[in-house]
Design an enzyme around this catalytic site. Structure first.
Site, mmCIF file in Angstrom:
data_model
loop_
_atom_site.group_PDB
_atom_site.id
_atom_site.type_symbol
_atom_site.label_atom_id
_atom_site.label_comp_id
_atom_site.label_asym_id
_atom_site.label_seq_id
_atom_site.Cartn_x
_atom_site.Cartn_y
_atom_site.Cartn_z
ATOM 1 N N ASN A 37 -23.231 57.292 20.562
ATOM 2 C CA ASN A 37 -23.090 56.064 19.778
ATOM 3 C C ASN A 37 -21.851 55.265 20.185
ATOM 4 O O ASN A 37 -20.735 55.769 20.152
ATOM 5 C CB ASN A 37 -23.002 56.445 18.289
ATOM 6 N N ARG A 147 -25.322 66.698 0.513
ATOM 7 C CA ARG A 147 -23.967 66.214 0.804
ATOM 8 C C ARG A 147 -23.670 65.034 -0.108
ATOM 9 O O ARG A 147 -24.453 64.078 -0.148
ATOM 10 C CB ARG A 147 -23.899 65.785 2.274
ATOM 11 N N TYR A 159 -16.233 55.831 4.028
ATOM 12 C CA TYR A 159 -17.137 56.597 4.894
ATOM 13 C C TYR A 159 -18.257 57.269 4.090
ATOM 14 O O TYR A 159 -18.015 57.829 3.023
ATOM 15 C CB TYR A 159 -16.373 57.690 5.677
ATOM 16 N N ASP A 212 -18.216 65.517 3.389
ATOM 17 C CA ASP A 212 -17.656 65.221 4.713
ATOM 18 C C ASP A 212 -16.394 64.371 4.545
ATOM 19 O O ASP A 212 -16.469 63.238 4.067
ATOM 20 C CB ASP A 212 -18.718 64.462 5.540
ATOM 21 N N HIS A 214 -14.557 63.520 7.079
ATOM 22 C CA HIS A 214 -14.538 62.713 8.301
ATOM 23 C C HIS A 214 -13.129 62.605 8.886
ATOM 24 O O HIS A 214 -12.678 61.531 9.310
ATOM 25 C CB HIS A 214 -15.146 61.331 8.035
ATOM 26 N N GLU A 238 -16.564 69.448 5.256
ATOM 27 C CA GLU A 238 -16.725 69.153 6.686
ATOM 28 C C GLU A 238 -15.584 68.284 7.209
ATOM 29 O O GLU A 238 -15.143 67.356 6.525
ATOM 30 C CB GLU A 238 -18.063 68.415 6.858
ATOM 31 N N GLU A 264 -18.878 68.550 15.037
ATOM 32 C CA GLU A 264 -19.834 67.546 15.537
ATOM 33 C C GLU A 264 -19.307 66.868 16.793
ATOM 34 O O GLU A 264 -20.071 66.289 17.540
ATOM 35 C CB GLU A 264 -20.203 66.538 14.437
ATOM 36 N N ARG A 285 -20.763 72.715 13.756
ATOM 37 C CA ARG A 285 -21.603 71.538 13.580
ATOM 38 C C ARG A 285 -22.068 70.913 14.895
ATOM 39 O O ARG A 285 -22.585 69.795 14.907
ATOM 40 C CB ARG A 285 -20.805 70.494 12.790
ATOM 41 N N GLU A 341 -28.279 69.410 8.950
ATOM 42 C CA GLU A 341 -28.100 68.076 8.354
ATOM 43 C C GLU A 341 -29.347 67.233 8.619
ATOM 44 O O GLU A 341 -29.900 67.261 9.717
ATOM 45 C CB GLU A 341 -26.874 67.403 8.972
ATOM 46 N N TRP A 405 -10.925 58.288 12.628
ATOM 47 C CA TRP A 405 -12.316 58.040 12.179
ATOM 48 C C TRP A 405 -13.108 59.305 12.377
ATOM 49 O O TRP A 405 -13.136 59.851 13.460
ATOM 50 C CB TRP A 405 -12.919 56.880 12.966
HETATM 51 O O1 EZ4 Z 1 -19.717 60.790 12.413
HETATM 52 O O2 EZ4 Z 1 -22.893 59.299 12.965
HETATM 53 O O3 EZ4 Z 1 -21.911 64.235 9.594
HETATM 54 N N1 EZ4 Z 1 -22.156 63.171 10.070
HETATM 55 C C1 EZ4 Z 1 -21.238 62.293 10.480
HETATM 56 C C2 EZ4 Z 1 -21.706 60.990 11.081
HETATM 57 C C3 EZ4 Z 1 -21.106 60.778 12.464
HETATM 58 C C4 EZ4 Z 1 -21.519 59.476 13.122
HETATM 59 C C5 EZ4 Z 1 -21.183 59.501 14.610
HETATM 60 O O4 EZ4 Z 1 -22.034 60.342 15.260
HETATM 61 O O5 EZ4 Z 1 -20.068 62.573 10.374
HETATM 62 O O6 EZ4 Z 1 -21.316 59.950 10.239
HETATM 63 CO CO CO Z 2 -19.704 64.545 9.891
#
Ligand code: EZ4
Ligand code: CO
Length: 405
Positions: A37, A147, A159, A212, A214, A238, A264, A285, A341, A405
């Site tokens: 992405n 979630r 987010y 999450d 993030h 997460e 992730e 993840r 997920e 981010w």
């Molecule tokens: O950060 O789609 O758990 N899912 C996430 C998503 C990802 C974005 C970027 O791949 O954290 O929001």
């Molecule tokens: Co995530």
């Protein structure tokens, strides 16, 4: 059998997807997902200029050797762009092997360990009340794990929430430049425990919940959050802290019992190794696409299983249905599968391009026994939705500082 041709497609049915098709001299072909992405065309160039020329004429059955050749042979191993490219080639080769064998890929991995794949749904909203009403709907639909994300009052573009958008495809498909979102740790920590408190008061403890962060917190802030959330017994928290700070996870681990999920953004088993062997995380993840394919993910799962760490592959809407189906095979096999997920089966435009057989029942996904990965890609339909440059958002603190981010 030889690889005759490899094609790369970029389509944007609401958001961009990069798809690889490996065609053999026997007519059998395989599909892989190379979506990264916001940096899609870098992966396309990596594939077209550097990977594909090396693969024409090779035996597509030699999956392990091709993986090692692309990873070690580049000298510049790992990194998000290269691993998305290698991941797509690898999944396409597993798809071919499954088609040759006449078996779904989970059979090639070792057979199924469970009847279906339990998923967690995304539930979000602008207020705690909205989130709880949406949670009630998810529970009624049969989801067993959810979630929860909620707009934090005073934080623009929190987010995990959709604002006025209906779905993730509408939200993230059209960002010609990166939008800027806000962040305040104080506002977040003052607000988010209340969401889980209210959720438990209203729905009890049978529904499993995750959240999450993030990567927005420092380790000691994550400890504070973990302690505040302990009474609400999350399945996992997460990305509490950005993954590069491996030792930060020890700080969290030593001070709170909240289970931790991470990975992730891992590209290789090496990213995960210290976190797994030090037992500082509970769920990995890593996605098949961003982790370099099924070949390394199988190794990651086996390694994680030695430490009671379970697999919870990333299932965001910026992974294509090919990645989704590759995860279904991995998840059906992995003895240490934890949870998948899941953000829904996508839009009509997406399903016009990618077709596959998967059904959701009581929060579990069942797939049909199709040879290979089990996805068809409609090239003509894909042409109707050409690539559109689009970015993930960036996050800034209230004073303008660029944040994680
Ligand atoms: O950060 O789609 O758990 N899912 C996430 C998503 C990802 C974005 C970027 O791949 O954290 O929001
Ligand atoms: Co995530």
């Amino acid at each position: 059998m030889k690889i005759k041709e490899i094609k790369v497609f970029v389509c944007c049915p609401g958001r961009n997807f990069v798809t690889v098709k490996i065609i053999t001299d026997k007519g059998v072909y395989g599909l892989g997902d190379a979506t990264l992405n916001g940096r899609e065309l870098a992966v396309v160039a990596y594939l077209e200029e550097h990977v594909i020329p090396c693969l024409i004429g090779r035996d597509p059955q030699e999956i392990e050797d091709i993986w090692q050749y692309l990873y070690k042979g580049a000298y510049w191993q790992n990194g998000a762009v290269s691993m998305a490219a290698i991941g797509a080639i690898d999944v396409a080769l597993w798809d071919i092997k499954g088609k040759i064998a006449g078996l779904p890929v989970y059979q090639l991995l070792g057979g199924r360990s469970r009847k279906a794949v339990t998923v967690y749904a995304h539930v979000n909203g602008e207020t705690i009340k909205d989130v709880l009403n949406n949670l009630e709907q998810a529970i009624n639909q049969g989801y067993k794990v959810v979630r929860l994300q909620c707009t934090i009052p005073g934080i623009a573009g929190t987010y995990g929430t959709l604002g006025d958008k209906k779905n993730y495809y509408e939200l993230q498909g059209n960002r010609p430049l990166p939008p800027e979102h806000g962040w305040s740790t104080t506002k977040y920590l003052n607000f988010i425990p209340e969401l889980f408190k209210k959720a438990r008061e209203r729905f009890g403890y049978d529904i499993e919940l995750c959240h999450d962060v993030h990567s927005r917190l420092t380790p000691i802030e994550a400890v504070q959050l973990g302690k505040m959330l302990e009474p609400y017994r999350l399945k996992f928290l997460e990305d509490a802290v950005t993954y590069e700070n491996t030792d930060g996870y020890k700080v969290i681990r030593n001070q709170t019992s909240i289970p931790l999920a991470l990975g992730e953004k891992f590209n290789t088993i090496w990213d995960a190794k210290p976190l797994i062997e030090n037992q500082t995380i509970d769920f990995v993840r890593t996605a098949v696409t961003h982790g370099g394919g099924l070949t390394p993910l199988k190794k990651l799962a086996d390694f994680a299983s030695l430490y009671h760490v379970r697999m919870a592959p990333h299932g965001a809407p910026d992974l294509s249905p090919i990645c989704f189906m590759a995860h279904m095979h991995l998840d059906l096999w992995a003895p240490n599968f934890g949870i998948q997920e899941f953000v829904g089966f996508g839009t009509p435009e997406l399903n016009e391009i990618f077709s596959y057989n998967a059904t959701l029942k009581d929060g579990d996904i069942y797939i049909e026994d199709t040879p290979g990965i089990g996805v068809e890609f409609n090239e003509e339909a894909a042409k109707k939705y050409p690539y559109k440059r689009s970015y993930l958002p960036v996050t800034r603190l209230e004073d303008g500082t660029l944040w994680s981010w």
